[in-house]
Design an enzyme around this catalytic site. Sequence first.
Site, PDB file in Angstrom:
ATOM      1  N   HIS A  96       0.794  -1.237   0.000  1.00 45.24           N
ATOM      2  CA  HIS A  96       0.000   0.000   0.000  1.00 45.24           C
ATOM      3  C   HIS A  96       0.824   1.283   0.000  1.00 45.24           C
ATOM      4  O   HIS A  96       0.262   2.368  -0.150  1.00 45.24           O
ATOM      5  CB  HIS A  96      -0.975   0.009   1.178  1.00 45.24           C
ATOM      6  CG  HIS A  96      -2.320   0.550   0.787  1.00 45.24           C
ATOM      7  ND1 HIS A  96      -3.457   0.335   1.551  1.00 45.24           N
ATOM      8  CD2 HIS A  96      -2.712   1.317  -0.256  1.00 45.24           C
ATOM      9  CE1 HIS A  96      -4.493   0.947   0.973  1.00 45.24           C
ATOM     10  NE2 HIS A  96      -4.069   1.550  -0.131  1.00 45.24           N
ATOM     11  N   ASP A 119      -9.910  -0.246   3.973  1.00 45.32           N
ATOM     12  CA  ASP A 119      -8.727  -0.855   4.598  1.00 45.32           C
ATOM     13  C   ASP A 119      -9.065  -1.204   6.039  1.00 45.32           C
ATOM     14  O   ASP A 119      -9.901  -0.548   6.674  1.00 45.32           O
ATOM     15  CB  ASP A 119      -7.590   0.187   4.561  1.00 45.32           C
ATOM     16  CG  ASP A 119      -6.188  -0.394   4.692  1.00 45.32           C
ATOM     17  OD1 ASP A 119      -5.273   0.154   4.044  1.00 45.32           O
ATOM     18  OD2 ASP A 119      -6.004  -1.377   5.449  1.00 45.32           O
ATOM     19  N   ASP A 123      -3.290   3.622   7.664  1.00 46.41           N
ATOM     20  CA  ASP A 123      -2.074   3.880   6.853  1.00 46.41           C
ATOM     21  C   ASP A 123      -1.688   5.355   6.893  1.00 46.41           C
ATOM     22  O   ASP A 123      -1.248   5.914   5.882  1.00 46.41           O
ATOM     23  CB  ASP A 123      -2.287   3.412   5.408  1.00 46.41           C
ATOM     24  CG  ASP A 123      -2.513   1.915   5.316  1.00 46.41           C
ATOM     25  OD1 ASP A 123      -2.716   1.429   4.184  1.00 46.41           O
ATOM     26  OD2 ASP A 123      -2.500   1.234   6.363  1.00 46.41           O
ATOM     27  N   HIS A 136       4.163   1.035   4.129  1.00 46.75           N
ATOM     28  CA  HIS A 136       2.776   0.737   3.749  1.00 46.75           C
ATOM     29  C   HIS A 136       1.807   1.162   4.854  1.00 46.75           C
ATOM     30  O   HIS A 136       0.603   1.186   4.643  1.00 46.75           O
ATOM     31  CB  HIS A 136       2.588  -0.728   3.336  1.00 46.75           C
ATOM     32  CG  HIS A 136       2.588  -1.714   4.468  1.00 46.75           C
ATOM     33  ND1 HIS A 136       2.019  -2.957   4.343  1.00 46.75           N
ATOM     34  CD2 HIS A 136       3.109  -1.648   5.725  1.00 46.75           C
ATOM     35  CE1 HIS A 136       2.172  -3.620   5.488  1.00 46.75           C
ATOM     36  NE2 HIS A 136       2.834  -2.851   6.347  1.00 46.75           N
ATOM     37  N   ASP A 227      -7.382  -1.822  -0.059  1.00 47.99           N
ATOM     38  CA  ASP A 227      -6.452  -2.786   0.539  1.00 47.99           C
ATOM     39  C   ASP A 227      -7.243  -4.072   0.745  1.00 47.99           C
ATOM     40  O   ASP A 227      -8.255  -4.060   1.450  1.00 47.99           O
ATOM     41  CB  ASP A 227      -5.957  -2.233   1.884  1.00 47.99           C
ATOM     42  CG  ASP A 227      -4.874  -3.083   2.513  1.00 47.99           C
ATOM     43  OD1 ASP A 227      -3.989  -2.517   3.166  1.00 47.99           O
ATOM     44  OD2 ASP A 227      -4.912  -4.327   2.363  1.00 47.99           O
ATOM     45  N   ASP A 229      -6.913  -6.355   2.608  1.00 48.58           N
ATOM     46  CA  ASP A 229      -7.088  -6.746   4.015  1.00 48.58           C
ATOM     47  C   ASP A 229      -8.271  -6.054   4.684  1.00 48.58           C
ATOM     48  O   ASP A 229      -8.552  -6.292   5.864  1.00 48.58           O
ATOM     49  CB  ASP A 229      -5.797  -6.589   4.833  1.00 48.58           C
ATOM     50  CG  ASP A 229      -5.391  -5.152   5.121  1.00 48.58           C
ATOM     51  OD1 ASP A 229      -4.179  -4.918   5.291  1.00 48.58           O
ATOM     52  OD2 ASP A 229      -6.248  -4.250   5.190  1.00 48.58           O
ATOM     53  N   GLU A 272      -1.945  -5.260  -1.705  1.00 49.83           N
ATOM     54  CA  GLU A 272      -1.635  -6.123  -0.571  1.00 49.83           C
ATOM     55  C   GLU A 272      -2.030  -7.590  -0.752  1.00 49.83           C
ATOM     56  O   GLU A 272      -2.042  -8.333   0.223  1.00 49.83           O
ATOM     57  CB  GLU A 272      -2.196  -5.541   0.741  1.00 49.83           C
ATOM     58  CG  GLU A 272      -1.576  -4.197   1.119  1.00 49.83           C
ATOM     59  CD  GLU A 272      -0.191  -4.294   1.771  1.00 49.83           C
ATOM     60  OE1 GLU A 272       0.280  -5.418   2.031  1.00 49.83           O
ATOM     61  OE2 GLU A 272       0.433  -3.245   2.008  1.00 49.83           O
TER      62      GLU A 272
END
Length: 305
Positions: A96, A119, A123, A136, A227, A229, A272
């Site tokens: 990221h 996300d 970040d 990231h 992202d 995740d 990611e």
Amino acid sequence: FSAGIIGAPFSKGQPKRGVEQGPDVIRGAGLIQKLQKQGCAVKDYGDLHFPQVEDDDPVGGVKHVRAVGRANQRLSEAVKKAKTDGHCSVVLGGDHSLAIGSIHGHASAVRDLSVVWVDAHADINTPLTTSTGNMHGQPMSYLLRELVSKIPVLPNLSWLQPCLSARDLVYIGLRDMDPEESFILNLLEVKVFSMVQVDQLGVARVMEETCDYLTDKVKKPIHLSYDIDAIDPSVTPATGTPVVGGLTYREGVAIAEHLCQTGLLSAVDLVEVNPLLGPNPQAVQSTVHTAVDLLLACFGRRREG
Ligand SMILES: N[C@](CCCC[B-](O)(O)O)(CCN1CCCCC1)C(=O)O
Ligand SMILES: [Mn+2]
Ligand SMILES: [Mn+2]
Ligand SMILES: [Mn+2]
């Protein structure tokens, strides 16, 4: 509508090998053919080449800053070109930290933009607040005008000027913030729909409020930085920093569908995905196919046909 695909096989924003294979596995799952099959024109710009950067020792605890700076300078130029060629840019990560170049390049082409950051994490650590030194976990701090005084001079990053205002940023899916990040988000009054709001409001209402908030004054092009995740690890485990309690597959797709319907989607990052981290091949496949489906939804694929 047309997509400009840019592969960004980059991993130096974080310590785990494999995320640089993201572009390959996403292409390998048929992203381009599937986009074309659903009527989306596609221009494939190929993968960027990121030469090895020597002697990239930490600077004030920030790791691989020269490699991250160089890679994002190249990515910024590539995204700017895709935008001036008239495409919606699609950056396939890679970690990221690539959002630095992607959002900078997008802003270079369209001036004013808004960002939807999906996300588990914010970040938004600065070089001074990061506890890991992994870039990231920091990209947003380099992009926000309000944080410019918190960013020291760093090698290979003198090309970067902040290009986003806190008012034009919305987070969706947050559930693992560092205390310093929470402080920054509150200080800047950034709009956040954490997993608490996703549970309380439901994803449809979250998206209505997100779009109303971002288009309140003027309709700006939207940059979606996704992202993988953000999605629950039961669906997308093949990623470097998985966090339980994430978005369902359906919620993840609904976010993309809703943004597509605004007609304002102007750039997308899908980052990611790390095929080396899935517990088994099926888990990797689930992660990759979900990433592809999120992108197909960005470009008009509708579950209801
Ligand atoms: N906030 C973290 C994670 C960043 C994830 C980046 B992403 O979203 O691109 O995947 C984690 C820091 N945290 C500190 C306390 C101990 C656990 C990790 C960091 O490294 O800054
Ligand atoms: Mn994350
Ligand atoms: Mn992230
Ligand atoms: Mn991660």
